[in-house]
Design a protein around this motif. Structure first.
Motif, short mmCIF file in Angstrom:
data_model
loop_
_atom_site.label_atom_id
_atom_site.label_comp_id
_atom_site.label_asym_id
_atom_site.label_seq_id
_atom_site.Cartn_x
_atom_site.Cartn_y
_atom_site.Cartn_z
N GLY A 41 0.80 -1.22 0.00
CA GLY A 41 0.00 0.00 0.00
C GLY A 41 0.83 1.26 0.00
N THR A 42 1.94 1.24 0.70
CA THR A 42 2.83 2.40 0.77
C THR A 42 3.38 2.75 -0.61
N THR A 43 3.74 1.73 -1.39
CA THR A 43 4.25 1.95 -2.75
C THR A 43 3.22 2.69 -3.59
N PHE A 44 1.97 2.22 -3.54
CA PHE A 44 0.92 2.84 -4.34
C PHE A 44 0.58 4.24 -3.83
N ARG A 45 0.56 4.43 -2.54
CA ARG A 45 0.29 5.76 -1.98
C ARG A 45 1.36 6.76 -2.40
N ARG A 46 2.61 6.34 -2.37
CA ARG A 46 3.72 7.23 -2.76
C ARG A 46 3.62 7.61 -4.24
N ARG A 47 3.35 6.63 -5.10
CA ARG A 47 3.23 6.92 -6.53
C ARG A 47 2.04 7.83 -6.81
N ALA A 48 0.94 7.61 -6.10
CA ALA A 48 -0.26 8.44 -6.30
C ALA A 48 -0.01 9.87 -5.84
N ALA A 49 0.65 10.04 -4.71
CA ALA A 49 0.93 11.39 -4.19
C ALA A 49 1.80 12.18 -5.16
N ALA A 50 2.65 11.50 -5.91
CA ALA A 50 3.50 12.18 -6.89
C ALA A 50 2.68 12.74 -8.04
N ILE A 51 1.51 12.17 -8.30
CA ILE A 51 0.64 12.67 -9.37
C ILE A 51 -0.21 13.82 -8.87
N GLY A 52 -0.79 13.67 -7.67
CA GLY A 52 -1.59 14.76 -7.13
C GLY A 52 -2.48 14.30 -5.99
N PRO A 53 -3.11 15.25 -5.29
CA PRO A 53 -3.92 14.91 -4.12
C PRO A 53 -5.19 14.11 -4.45
N SER A 54 -5.81 14.39 -5.58
CA SER A 54 -7.01 13.63 -5.95
C SER A 54 -6.65 12.18 -6.26
N MET A 55 -5.54 11.98 -6.95
CA MET A 55 -5.09 10.62 -7.24
C MET A 55 -4.78 9.90 -5.93
N ALA A 56 -4.16 10.59 -4.98
CA ALA A 56 -3.84 9.98 -3.69
C ALA A 56 -5.11 9.55 -2.97
N GLN A 57 -6.16 10.38 -3.04
CA GLN A 57 -7.42 10.02 -2.39
C GLN A 57 -8.08 8.83 -3.08
N ILE A 58 -8.01 8.79 -4.41
CA ILE A 58 -8.58 7.66 -5.16
C ILE A 58 -7.88 6.37 -4.75
N ILE A 59 -6.56 6.37 -4.73
CA ILE A 59 -5.80 5.17 -4.36
C ILE A 59 -6.12 4.77 -2.93
N GLU A 60 -6.25 5.74 -2.05
CA GLU A 60 -6.60 5.44 -0.65
C GLU A 60 -7.97 4.76 -0.58
N ARG A 61 -8.93 5.25 -1.36
CA ARG A 61 -10.26 4.64 -1.39
C ARG A 61 -10.22 3.23 -1.98
N ILE A 62 -9.44 3.06 -3.02
CA ILE A 62 -9.32 1.73 -3.64
C ILE A 62 -8.71 0.74 -2.64
N LEU A 63 -7.65 1.15 -1.96
CA LEU A 63 -7.00 0.27 -1.00
C LEU A 63 -7.94 -0.11 0.15
N ALA A 64 -8.80 0.81 0.55
CA ALA A 64 -9.73 0.56 1.66
C ALA A 64 -10.99 -0.18 1.22
N SER A 65 -11.18 -0.35 -0.08
CA SER A 65 -12.44 -0.91 -0.59
C SER A 65 -12.54 -2.43 -0.49
N ARG A 66 -11.45 -3.11 -0.20
CA ARG A 66 -11.46 -4.58 -0.15
C ARG A 66 -11.20 -5.06 1.27
N ASP A 67 -11.59 -6.29 1.53
CA ASP A 67 -11.34 -6.87 2.86
C ASP A 67 -9.85 -6.93 3.16
#
Length: 159
Positions: A41-67
């Protein structure tokens, strides 16, 4: 593990005591498999933050969407890979819309991205058409003397 001829020993792995469990040394994995095994998750969060805050929020939601977070890694990778084919600002705008619409899939974000790209190209075409229309009526060489309107046949009109 032996070479293709079966004569030279290349590597040795300990035998797993549990059926179905792997005992492969991570250093012996191909590079693409090693990359996948290092995802978290940290890898994806870091890559998303490099693109922008909305991308970071999307990735955070995707990561939280599964069990289990690991179940969302392929979706995260798909969304992040959209950045390979478009400008980060366009992808960030698509992610901002996705947040508003609660879209968390690569397919949904890609559709929003296509819509935004179409809107931007329409705006660019309109601007180009307006500039072309203005060029018919004003000559850039007459800027020192002030704008000189032209007739429809392109000749300068002097009133």
């Amino acid at each position: 593990i032996f070479d293709e001829e079966g004569t030279k020993l290349l590597a040795c792995h300990t035998r797993s005591l549990h059926p179905g469990c792997k005992s492969t040394d991570p250093d012996h994995l191909p590079a693409n498999i090693r990359e996948v095994s290092s995802w978290n998750g940290t890898t994806f969060r870091r890559r998303a933050a490099a693109i922008g805050p909305s991308m970071a929020q999307i990735i955070e939601r995707i990561l939280a969407s599964r069990d289990y977070e690991v179940q969302s890694y392929r979706t995260c990778l798909g969304v992040l890979n959209l950045a390979k084919n478009c400008h980060a600002s366009l992808l960030e705008a698509a992610c901002a819309r996705a947040l508003e619409l609660d879209i968390r899939s690569r397919k949904g974000i890609k559709a929003l991205l296509s819509g935004i790209e179409a809107e931007r190209s329409d705006i660019q075409e309109t601007v180009s058409e307006e500039e072309e229309a203005l060029d018919k009526y004003f000559c850039c060489h007459d800027l020192d003397a002030g704008l000189v309107p032209h007739t429809s046949d392109g000749e300068a009109r002097h009133d």
